[in-house]
Design a protein around this motif. Structure first.
Motif, PDB file in Angstrom:
ATOM      1  N   VAL A 114      13.363   7.984  -4.930  1.00 25.91           N
ATOM      2  CA  VAL A 114      12.905   6.834  -5.728  1.00 25.91           C
ATOM      3  C   VAL A 114      12.928   5.547  -4.900  1.00 25.91           C
ATOM      4  CG1 VAL A 114      15.167   6.158  -6.708  1.00 25.91           C
ATOM      5  CG2 VAL A 114      13.059   5.722  -8.002  1.00 25.91           C
ATOM      6  N   ILE A 115      11.903   4.712  -5.113  1.00 25.68           N
ATOM      7  CA  ILE A 115      11.882   3.393  -4.467  1.00 25.68           C
ATOM      8  C   ILE A 115      11.749   2.313  -5.551  1.00 25.68           C
ATOM      9  CG2 ILE A 115      10.824   4.180  -2.307  1.00 25.68           C
ATOM     10  CD1 ILE A 115       8.159   2.867  -3.442  1.00 25.68           C
ATOM     11  N   ALA A 116      12.049   1.086  -5.175  1.00 27.60           N
ATOM     12  CA  ALA A 116      11.669  -0.059  -6.004  1.00 27.60           C
ATOM     13  C   ALA A 116      10.316  -0.511  -5.476  1.00 27.60           C
ATOM     14  CB  ALA A 116      12.693  -1.175  -5.860  1.00 27.60           C
ATOM     15  N   ALA A 117       9.375  -0.783  -6.376  1.00 27.07           N
ATOM     16  CA  ALA A 117       8.048  -1.216  -5.922  1.00 27.07           C
ATOM     17  C   ALA A 117       7.705  -2.547  -6.584  1.00 27.07           C
ATOM     18  CB  ALA A 117       7.006  -0.155  -6.261  1.00 27.07           C
ATOM     19  N   GLY A 118       6.792  -3.266  -5.958  1.00 27.12           N
ATOM     20  CA  GLY A 118       6.532  -4.650  -6.393  1.00 27.12           C
ATOM     21  C   GLY A 118       5.189  -4.829  -7.078  1.00 27.12           C
TER      22      GLY A 118
ATOM     23  N   ILE B  51       0.855  -1.204   0.000  1.00 25.97           N
ATOM     24  CA  ILE B  51       0.000   0.000   0.000  1.00 25.97           C
ATOM     25  C   ILE B  51       0.882   1.243   0.000  1.00 25.97           C
ATOM     26  CG2 ILE B  51      -1.678   1.321   1.359  1.00 25.97           C
ATOM     27  CD1 ILE B  51      -2.876  -1.303   2.286  1.00 25.97           C
ATOM     28  N   ALA B  52       1.929   1.172   0.808  1.00 31.30           N
ATOM     29  CA  ALA B  52       2.848   2.317   0.863  1.00 31.30           C
ATOM     30  C   ALA B  52       3.558   2.481  -0.485  1.00 31.30           C
ATOM     31  CB  ALA B  52       3.863   2.099   1.979  1.00 31.30           C
ATOM     32  N   GLU B  53       3.900   1.383  -1.135  1.00 26.85           N
ATOM     33  CA  GLU B  53       4.578   1.465  -2.439  1.00 26.85           C
ATOM     34  C   GLU B  53       3.654   2.110  -3.479  1.00 26.85           C
ATOM     35  OE1 GLU B  53       5.905  -2.502  -3.347  1.00 26.85           O
ATOM     36  OE2 GLU B  53       7.468  -2.467  -1.801  1.00 26.85           O
TER      37      GLU B  53
END
Ligand code: FAD
Length: 803
Positions: A657-661, A472-474
């Motif tokens: 930036v993040i990696a998201a799934g 959810i956060a991603e």
């Protein structure tokens, strides 16, 4: 009428002969290596239990059609089916199964222990928590069904030959054109291999792959149980102990999957059973049956009065994913197969196959069963052996829809894999690929959301499995900042050559004749106008297109339509390339400093492509977004993959930036109304029905499926979006949808939306269901209230993408 040779006169071969001759293809020859009709194949001694309800709509439909046909043939004893639970987990599973039954139109009812015992008086009510009763289940009389269908086919002109083994397939011009037997050659336009568990061995001789594994499965019959009400008992499943039961007069038959997997080596079988009338019946291994007998006595105490009198280890087929293997061999057109089919599905399969062969397509969605569905690695003997054995063990297990294979993992990894591991990726498997579902590294973002007052729903034990609220956060972060999504597993082909444009134009519904640098979302239809696949086509050169598709079936379809003149080449470039989606409002801020070209909205429009660089890495950028945000799919050659990832991470640092799934990805695509082929949409649906009419240009000229669309009647059902009222409500897919208390449709897929704080689901509903209609979804027996909503639920103006 075309000449057809069917290899194998088991229940599948005989049903197919009946279905083909019934459709007017009367020049049918059926060969069997054994006598007729107790040939020595699996059908000869199949106890014939038919439990129709399955998580797959297609398999349930095939079973329902088999029951209907066998009833009409007088080859079905409709004693009803009872599945019992001895654990809470199984009871919940039966509740879920009763939902599938409702979704697929099969009458079934959950009942308590006393009612279970009333239906099956040998059963100890104290031993069970309850059961699922399906009155239309029952016993197929498999041999009678085979024989009576063979008689009907013979009356229409079909010929059946006993003790005539197919030795080879004859070929001419790359097509199967007949069958060689010791008694001579038989010419054929179509050869259909219905050789049951011999299928893999036979295909191997031809240099072809049929991924099935013959396995032994124990079946025992007790002595008489005089004075007990055995005759007419419903068929019974005790899945917590991998057991099933049926009556044989006043004896009980017991089938067991509770033993170790016993794969059958076809080489030794041929030697050991050379003179045996029943090669599919192997000697009983008594020690394997001991736990089954103990568990049976605990459930059915009357068994203490008797013992096992007859027993054997019977042989039949298992496959890597548990589905049958149907269709035409891509490598040898004209050779078809219908194998790994249970009696339960046999007549339904035969009808679908006949329709497919005669009409060129089938009205029922068969993609789960298609011979050509397997990726290359899934055809390896190691994969077939390990996964099929696993399927034997898990045949009655409770399988979560998000639970993935545990054996043979790590077969395909993207160049970003090790970087993802470092971020604590939780991986699942699809098509052999390791795919991140979410990243532990993003846990602090979830904590931040919670602290900021965002309500994160509490999930129940089932929907919480294989899930993390980190997703959810991603998703929320993607809508606010920028995230990297590994899209490497997205299957992509290069279609190139002077004939490429006209091929794609004929195969797809949208206009692909656009300037170099254009990207088009389009559909491939079958001749009935059903959606075979959806794809994006990027024109990278005058004669070079990159198409992103759904998997091996698309390769099959496109390669089957390549012109003979060599003017088009089709190349799977998935493995040699990689792809990362850079999406979110800050995507341009991240990418522009790395790129020598202008990435502004004015210069690099939505749905266009550009070959350029990010840092020193040659990339192809496609301005598309399955998550509904500004950004690009970034493609690079696989060897540049890790460097690309690092460059993007580094440049993205200042933008957070993040990696998201994949779980976040799914919830974002559901918000945007993007369909998932194979789950939301299949060949059973026209584009308009599926809400994909915008991708069809009827005025562009002819394309496959156009004529059918032009004549298509108003569809009875439409794919609609549902928004749940309770923020904690979550569904996972396949649940029945009720309007005014009556089941009217079923959920296809769903995701919890961080943007609106509710679960959004897609569901097939009657076409007349208006926006705003109230519906409920039956989730394990609980009725969750939802509203049919306009689409897309989030950003209908596309303002987020086009900026
Ligand atoms: P088969 O009946 O095996 O027929 C294949 C035929 O091909 C054979 O007759 C063989 O002689 C012939 N053949 C092979 N090679 C050649 C060749 N080269 N040339 C000519 N002929 C050839 N299913 C259910 O739905 N419910 C159940 O309760 C159930 N219980 C089962 C219990 C046991 C113990 C077993 C063994 C199986 C059970 N099954 C059950 C599975 C079911 O029996 C099979 O899946 C089904 O019968 C397969 O039918 P078929 O026509 O494909 O294969």
């Amino acid at each position: 009428s075309p000449k057809v040779v069917i290899i194998g006169a088991g229940v599948v071969g005989c049903s197919l002969a009946d279905e083909l001759t019934g459709r007017g293809w009367t020049d049918v020859t059926v060969l069997d290596r054994g006598p007729l009709f107790a040939t020595g194949g699996s059908t000869s001694h199949a106890p014939g239990l038919v439990f129709q309800t399955n998580s797959s709509k297609t398999m349930s439909t095939l079973a329902r059609r088999t029951v209907e046909k066998f009833l009409e043939l007088g080859a079905f004893d409709q004693v009803g089916g009872l599945e019992v639970a001895t654990t809470e987990a199984r009871m919940a599973e039966l509740r879920r199964k009763s939902g599938w039954a409702r979704s697929w139109g099969i009458q079934a009812r959950l009942i308590g222990p006393e009612e279970c015992a009333a239906l099956h008086p040998l059963l100890l009510p104290e031993a069970v928590l309850g059961g699922l009763h399906t009155p239309t289940d029952g016993l197929a009389l498999a041999l009678r069904a085979a024989e009576s269908q063979a008689e009907r086919a013979s009356a229409r002109g079909a010929r059946f030959f006993a003790r005539r083994e197919a030795l080879e397939i004859l070929e001419h011009g790359g097509r199967a054109c007949g069958v060689r037997t010791a008694e001579g050659d038989i010419a054929a336009d179509f050869v259909v291999c219905c050789a049951g568990f011999w299928g893999a061995e036979f295909a191997k001789k031809l240099g072809l792959a049929v991924p099935l594994l013959p396995m032994a499965h124990q079946y025992a019959t007790t002595g008489q149980l005089p004075g007990l009400p055995v005759a007419g008992l419903p068929i019974l499943r005790h899945q917590d102990q991998d057991l099933y039961y049926r009556a044989h007069g006043d004896r009980l038959g017991i089938g067991s999957y509770s033993h170790r997997p016993i794969p059958v080596d076809m080489g030794s079988l041929a030697v050991d059973t050379a003179d045996e009338p029943m090669p599919s019946m192997l000697p009983f291994t008594e020690e394997d049956f001991a736990p089954a007998w103990r568990a049976s006595m605990a459930l059915l105490p009357a068994l203490a009065e008797t013992k096992v009198e007859e027993a054997f280890n019977g042989v039949f087929s298992f496959t890597p994913d548990g589905f049958p293997i149907l269709g035409e061999h891509r490598e040898l057109p004209g050779l078809w197969t219908a194998e790994a089919v249970w009696v339960t599905h046999s007549a339904g399969v035969a009808a679908a196959m006949a329709e497919w062969m005669v009409d060129g397509t089938c009205g029922l969605d068969l993609h789960e069963c298609d011979l050509n569905r397997f990726e290359q690695h899934a055809l390896s003997p190691t994969f077939v052996a390990e996964t099929s054995a696993r399927n034997f063990i898990e045949v009655y297990d409770i399988i979560h829809p998000h639970e993935y294979r545990t054996v043979l993992r790590g077969l395909r990894t993207s160049p970003f894999h090790s970087a993802q591991q470092e971020l604590g990726a939780s991986f699942f498997e699809g098509g052999g690929w390791e795919r991140p579902a979410w990243f532990e590294a993003n846990a602090p973002l979830l904590a931040e959301l919670r602290e900021g007052g965002t309500r994160i729903p509490e999930r129940d034990g089932w929907s919480d499995k294989f899930y993390s609220p980190i997703s959810i956060a991603e998703a929320a972060w993607t809508r606010e900042r920028v995230a990297l999504y590994d899209m490497t597993p997205l299957t992509r082909y290069e279609v190139a050559g002077p004939g490429a444009l006209s091929l794609l134009d004929r195969l797809t519904t949208n206009v692909v004749d656009k300037p170099v640098g254009s990207v088009v979302y389009t559909l491939m239809l079958d001749e009935r106008g059903g959606v075979r696949s959806d794809l994006t086509v990027a024109r990278l050169g005058a004669h070079t297109f990159q198409v992103a598709v759904n998997g091996p079936l698309d390769f099959d379809w496109i390669s089957g339509h390549l012109p003979d003149d060599g003017s088009v080449t089709l190349r799977d470039i998935t493995g040699g390339t990689c792809c990362v989606g850079v999406w979110g409002p800050l995507a341009r801020a991240l990418a522009q400093p790395l790129c020598p070209d202008d990435l502004s909205h004015e210069k690099f429009r939505y749905f266009t492509a550009l070959r350029t660089y990010l840092g020193a890495i040659p990339v192809t950028l496609l301005r598309v977004s399955y998550v509904g945000e500004l950004g690009w799919e970034v493609y690079a050659s696989a060897e540049h993959g890790r460097a690309l990832w690092d460059v993007l991470r580094e440049a993205g640092r200042e933008h957070g930036v993040i990696a998201a799934g994949r779980v976040a990805f799914n919830s974002l695509r559901v918000e945007k109304g993007y369909r998932l082929w194979g789950t939301d949409v299949t060949t059973e649906h026209t584009p308009a029905q599926a809400g994909l009419g915008f991708a069809v240009r009827m005025g562009k000229g002819d394309f496959i499926g156009r004529a059918a669309l032009a004549e298509a009647p108003a569809p009875p059902t439409m794919l609609r979006s549902l928004v749940f009222k309770d923020p904690d409500a979550v569904v996972l897919g396949k649940e029945p949808v009720l309007v005014a208390g009556s089941p009217v449709g079923y959920v296809t897929s769903a995701g919890w939306s961080a943007t609106i704080g509710r679960c959004i689901a897609y569901a097939w509903l009657p076409a007349e269901t208006p926006i705003g209609a109230e519906a409920t979804v039956d989730y394990f027996g609980a009725e969750l209230a939802a509203v049919v909503s306009a689409e897309p639920v989030v950003d209908p103006e596309m303002a987020r993408i086009k900026r």
